[in-house]
Design a protein around this motif. Sequence first.
Motif, PDB file in Angstrom:
ATOM      1  N   THR A 461      36.117  54.825  38.784  1.00 16.33           N
ATOM      2  CA  THR A 461      35.656  55.205  37.449  1.00 16.33           C
ATOM      3  C   THR A 461      36.837  55.652  36.602  1.00 16.33           C
ATOM      4  O   THR A 461      37.757  56.306  37.094  1.00 16.33           O
ATOM      5  CB  THR A 461      34.618  56.334  37.557  1.00 16.33           C
ATOM      6  N   ASP A 462      36.798  55.304  35.325  1.00 13.71           N
ATOM      7  CA  ASP A 462      37.846  55.683  34.367  1.00 13.71           C
ATOM      8  C   ASP A 462      39.216  55.141  34.765  1.00 13.71           C
ATOM      9  O   ASP A 462      40.230  55.826  34.648  1.00 13.71           O
ATOM     10  CB  ASP A 462      37.910  57.206  34.197  1.00 13.71           C
ATOM     11  N   SER A 463      39.250  53.922  35.229  1.00 13.62           N
ATOM     12  CA  SER A 463      40.531  53.308  35.580  1.00 13.62           C
ATOM     13  C   SER A 463      41.290  52.950  34.309  1.00 13.62           C
ATOM     14  O   SER A 463      40.711  52.478  33.328  1.00 13.62           O
ATOM     15  CB  SER A 463      40.292  52.049  36.423  1.00 13.62           C
ATOM     16  N   VAL A 464      42.597  53.206  34.321  1.00 19.34           N
ATOM     17  CA  VAL A 464      43.414  52.890  33.146  1.00 19.34           C
ATOM     18  C   VAL A 464      43.991  51.482  33.236  1.00 19.34           C
ATOM     19  O   VAL A 464      44.482  50.950  32.238  1.00 19.34           O
ATOM     20  CB  VAL A 464      44.555  53.916  32.981  1.00 19.34           C
ATOM     21  N   THR A 465      43.964  50.898  34.407  1.00 23.95           N
ATOM     22  CA  THR A 465      44.473  49.538  34.577  1.00 23.95           C
ATOM     23  C   THR A 465      43.529  48.747  35.480  1.00 23.95           C
ATOM     24  O   THR A 465      42.744  49.320  36.235  1.00 23.95           O
ATOM     25  CB  THR A 465      45.878  49.537  35.218  1.00 23.95           C
ATOM     26  N   CYS A 466      43.632  47.469  35.371  1.00 23.60           N
ATOM     27  CA  CYS A 466      42.913  46.571  36.272  1.00 23.60           C
ATOM     28  C   CYS A 466      43.922  45.959  37.240  1.00 23.60           C
ATOM     29  O   CYS A 466      45.020  45.567  36.833  1.00 23.60           O
ATOM     30  CB  CYS A 466      42.200  45.465  35.488  1.00 23.60           C
ATOM     31  N   LEU A 467      43.560  45.915  38.495  1.00 20.90           N
ATOM     32  CA  LEU A 467      44.441  45.386  39.524  1.00 20.90           C
ATOM     33  C   LEU A 467      44.164  43.898  39.736  1.00 20.90           C
ATOM     34  O   LEU A 467      43.009  43.488  39.852  1.00 20.90           O
ATOM     35  CB  LEU A 467      44.241  46.150  40.834  1.00 20.90           C
ATOM     36  N   ARG A 468      45.228  43.127  39.794  1.00 26.30           N
ATOM     37  CA  ARG A 468      45.067  41.687  40.030  1.00 26.30           C
ATOM     38  C   ARG A 468      44.777  41.450  41.502  1.00 26.30           C
ATOM     39  O   ARG A 468      45.404  42.041  42.383  1.00 26.30           O
ATOM     40  CB  ARG A 468      46.321  40.925  39.595  1.00 26.30           C
ATOM     41  N   CYS A 469      43.816  40.579  41.753  1.00 23.57           N
ATOM     42  CA  CYS A 469      43.456  40.252  43.132  1.00 23.57           C
ATOM     43  C   CYS A 469      44.589  39.460  43.794  1.00 23.57           C
ATOM     44  O   CYS A 469      45.343  38.759  43.111  1.00 23.57           O
ATOM     45  CB  CYS A 469      42.165  39.426  43.157  1.00 23.57           C
ATOM     46  N   PRO A 470      44.724  39.569  45.131  1.00 24.00           N
ATOM     47  CA  PRO A 470      45.710  38.740  45.836  1.00 24.00           C
ATOM     48  C   PRO A 470      45.441  37.258  45.595  1.00 24.00           C
ATOM     49  O   PRO A 470      44.331  36.864  45.201  1.00 24.00           O
ATOM     50  CB  PRO A 470      45.490  39.125  47.314  1.00 24.00           C
ATOM     51  N   PRO A 471      46.444  36.414  45.833  1.00 21.58           N
ATOM     52  CA  PRO A 471      46.293  34.984  45.511  1.00 21.58           C
ATOM     53  C   PRO A 471      45.071  34.325  46.141  1.00 21.58           C
ATOM     54  O   PRO A 471      44.470  33.439  45.535  1.00 21.58           O
ATOM     55  CB  PRO A 471      47.595  34.369  46.051  1.00 21.58           C
ATOM     56  N   GLU A 472      44.695  34.723  47.364  1.00 21.53           N
ATOM     57  CA  GLU A 472      43.581  34.069  48.042  1.00 21.53           C
ATOM     58  C   GLU A 472      42.234  34.693  47.698  1.00 21.53           C
ATOM     59  O   GLU A 472      41.217  34.328  48.284  1.00 21.53           O
ATOM     60  CB  GLU A 472      43.800  34.111  49.560  1.00 21.53           C
ATOM     61  N   PHE A 473      42.235  35.643  46.746  1.00 23.24           N
ATOM     62  CA  PHE A 473      40.996  36.314  46.369  1.00 23.24           C
ATOM     63  C   PHE A 473      40.765  36.181  44.876  1.00 23.24           C
ATOM     64  O   PHE A 473      41.674  35.904  44.094  1.00 23.24           O
ATOM     65  CB  PHE A 473      41.039  37.794  46.766  1.00 23.24           C
ATOM     66  N   TRP A 474      39.495  36.442  44.483  1.00 22.66           N
ATOM     67  CA  TRP A 474      39.105  36.355  43.080  1.00 22.66           C
ATOM     68  C   TRP A 474      38.093  37.464  42.801  1.00 22.66           C
ATOM     69  O   TRP A 474      37.394  37.928  43.707  1.00 22.66           O
ATOM     70  CB  TRP A 474      38.507  34.985  42.775  1.00 22.66           C
ATOM     71  N   SER A 475      38.034  37.882  41.567  1.00 19.64           N
ATOM     72  CA  SER A 475      37.121  38.964  41.206  1.00 19.64           C
ATOM     73  C   SER A 475      35.678  38.470  41.200  1.00 19.64           C
ATOM     74  O   SER A 475      35.400  37.317  40.850  1.00 19.64           O
ATOM     75  CB  SER A 475      37.482  39.515  39.823  1.00 19.64           C
ATOM     76  N   ASN A 476      34.764  39.386  41.575  1.00 17.20           N
ATOM     77  CA  ASN A 476      33.345  39.036  41.524  1.00 17.20           C
ATOM     78  C   ASN A 476      32.827  39.165  40.099  1.00 17.20           C
ATOM     79  O   ASN A 476      33.582  39.472  39.167  1.00 17.20           O
ATOM     80  CB  ASN A 476      32.538  39.917  42.486  1.00 17.20           C
ATOM     81  N   GLU A 477      31.548  38.968  39.922  1.00 16.61           N
ATOM     82  CA  GLU A 477      30.973  38.975  38.580  1.00 16.61           C
ATOM     83  C   GLU A 477      31.101  40.343  37.925  1.00 16.61           C
ATOM     84  O   GLU A 477      31.331  40.448  36.713  1.00 16.61           O
ATOM     85  CB  GLU A 477      29.494  38.562  38.657  1.00 16.61           C
ATOM     86  N   ARG A 478      30.980  41.416  38.715  1.00 13.43           N
ATOM     87  CA  ARG A 478      31.064  42.774  38.167  1.00 13.43           C
ATOM     88  C   ARG A 478      32.500  43.245  38.000  1.00 13.43           C
ATOM     89  O   ARG A 478      32.731  44.316  37.428  1.00 13.43           O
ATOM     90  CB  ARG A 478      30.304  43.754  39.069  1.00 13.43           C
ATOM     91  N   ARG A 479      33.454  42.477  38.502  1.00 12.37           N
ATOM     92  CA  ARG A 479      34.877  42.797  38.397  1.00 12.37           C
ATOM     93  C   ARG A 479      35.233  44.103  39.118  1.00 12.37           C
ATOM     94  O   ARG A 479      36.146  44.817  38.693  1.00 12.37           O
ATOM     95  CB  ARG A 479      35.309  42.922  36.931  1.00 12.37           C
ATOM     96  N   ASP A 480      34.514  44.422  40.181  1.00 18.77           N
ATOM     97  CA  ASP A 480      34.822  45.642  40.916  1.00 18.77           C
ATOM     98  C   ASP A 480      35.236  45.382  42.360  1.00 18.77           C
ATOM     99  O   ASP A 480      35.542  46.321  43.102  1.00 18.77           O
ATOM    100  CB  ASP A 480      33.634  46.613  40.885  1.00 18.77           C
ATOM    101  N   THR A 481      35.238  44.124  42.783  1.00 22.93           N
ATOM    102  CA  THR A 481      35.624  43.775  44.147  1.00 22.93           C
ATOM    103  C   THR A 481      36.293  42.408  44.144  1.00 22.93           C
ATOM    104  O   THR A 481      35.876  41.508  43.406  1.00 22.93           O
ATOM    105  CB  THR A 481      34.389  43.739  45.082  1.00 22.93           C
TER     106      THR A 481
END
Length: 766
Positions: A461-481
């Motif tokens: 909660t209240d994250s100031v940045t978004c972390l890029r997923c590793p090359p073999e991964f992608w963000s889910n629809e909610r952008r939290d995993t």
Amino acid sequence: MLFAIEEINNSTDLLPGVSLGYKMYDTCGSIAQGIKVALALMNGNQIVSTAPEAPCTKPAQVQAIMGETSSSPCMAIATVIGPFYIPMISHFATCACLSDKTKYPSFLRTIPSDYYQSRALAYLVKYFGWTWVGAIRTNDDYGNKGIATFTETAQQLGICLEYSVSFFRTDPYEKIQKIIDIIKASTSKVIIGFLSHFDMDVLLHEFSLNNLTGYQWIGSESWIFDSQTAEMDIYHILDGSIGLSIPKSHVTGLKEFMLDVKFLNSSNNELFTEFWEALFNCKFKELKSTAENPRECTGHEDLTGVKNSFTDMSLMPIFNNVYKGVYAVAHALHNILNCNKTCEKNLCCLCYKIGFNKLTHCPYEVYFDENGDPAAKYDIINWQPRKNGIVEFVTVGLYDASLPPDKHLPMVIIVHLFIQVPVSVCSEKCSPGTRKVLQKGRPVCCYDCIRCAEGEISNITDSVTCLRCPPEFWSNERRDTCIKKEAVFLSYEEIMGALLTAASLFGTCMTTGVALIFFKYRKTPIVRANNSELSFLLLFSLTLCFLCSLTFIGQPSEWSCMLRHVAFGITFVLCISCVLGKTMVVLMAFRATRPGSNVQKWFGPTQQRLCVTSFTLIQVIICIIWLTVSPPFPFKNFMEFKDKITLECALGTSLGYWAVLGYIGLLSVLCFIFAFLARKLPDNFNEAKFITFSMLIFCAVWITFIPAYVSSPGKFSVAVEIFAILASSFGLLICIFFPKCYIILLKPERNTKKNMMGKGAPRSPS
């Protein structure tokens, strides 16, 4: 103070044989009056020289000053008496600035510094999750410096002040109205009141007139425990207030001492007479009774049952501070008088210094640190109104500055402080999957929640940045995993792979069928014509061409990546070499019919086999060099699709791949040229025409293959390559062998040597 002095003078253990006296001055809260009093005290403390043989006695001198209540007068007085090292002990001056020993070397206090109170208030605000607050302060050293420390700590804790206004009780009405307008226009629901109780009483009256309710007040120790302020709050503006107070304490016998006040009948006690009249709301008989003073004072009034500020024992913590200060002085003097040192000429001056040092290590449960401050502990007080309208000051927690920061507020705060904890934030919390973006020109607590971009996540909660997923991964629809990307390749299970597989097998079956037909009719003229050995070799190579396309389907591996390109290159060269040999046979066959020609001698079956072998061997060498230098290998392509991994075969070196294709193209062009030259041969034996058509299709397919292959993404480029292999293979099979199968199966009468030689037989269909 008088109670403590009387106890000490009656004690046989503390300062035996010595009586403490006192002088009382009223500064009336005035800085100028405070300095005047300090100067008067110093003038009475002049050192008087005595003969060495004289006894160590002197008229009583002021050894310490108890007071003052407010910070600003204390600063002035401490500045004056500091160079003379006269200890000054305040019971209620809390300004953090008084801890500066370079400016106030002889100042001490029995109440914690506002440095700790201001920080404690910030931690209290943080505890309840309030990040958007307002502040009102007394316009003096107490309020200004206290809020300054609060603001500094609040910023470290992520708390923002929407407004911070100052006020003094002598300010005009317009200033109060401006403060009210600021509060009404604000969006914060929490107000920090760093005010003296005098200023709070003035503001409270104006707030009541403006019905300024619905706010959560956070109070400093000056007014949060003041019963008079609570009595004035008839409109319940301060209900639910929470703040810090001096820890509760009890001085045994003090209440009885205060209630046992006797009137001193003396002509020189005008101040006491006025005090007595105010205490009991009466007048002595020298004055006529009025409507305001209906009762006549007798001097025998009893305080029992009288309720006013004098009998209010809720201020016992402050009384205890005075009590401890007096005892600290007494213990210091006791230690000095028992130091067992001979009396010296400058004993008085020496005693002042020793007295100060001893005062900092007082054994009566009083500790002064190097700044003259006691340990900082506060009770957390909550205003809880009862049914009878009386406000009860309920202790709901404790703040101990000696504990680590994460334990400053032990979890003794009751959960039912409020019916509902108010929310006071500039912006709601950003949920996981979003990040905070500050609003331009506003405090850091005001921000917008922006959804993380594709391929990025925030799981707090209240994250100031978004972390890029590793090359073999992608963000889910909610952008939290981050979830593992789907690996894609041309498989047999999908429709496109299944269709291409079916086409490949169908082509293989067709080629096998043609080979069986040719084998059955291998002795007929049309099969024997134009080197039947090359025909069977061509059919074998076409079968390999159809089958090699299957190596392009399925998950790439090291062996499949090398096999697919090598098999493709060698089988196609073998195929084109056979076609080239057949074309040259057709061309040479008619040149050999010319008188004196020995062409057939130089291009017989042996030379044809050698030609096919040589052309194929060159391609084999190219492939060996390619596999040796930089062979194809399986590769995970993360760039083709953002949410998928494309499993493909990297070429290793593009030069090797294009060399293989280039060599195939070179042979195809030569074959096309020879077939084109033989296009005008007799129609009955014109196999060159069909070879020309087949090579025309072959070249057209591979010319269009290049841009299609380069522009197709991922597995579609593989599908394009398979389609080119199948299309060119079908072209060769159909154009070269279907006309012969047509004659063999449907027009057997044309399958004669005479017809093949073009002597009177009907023409073959073109």
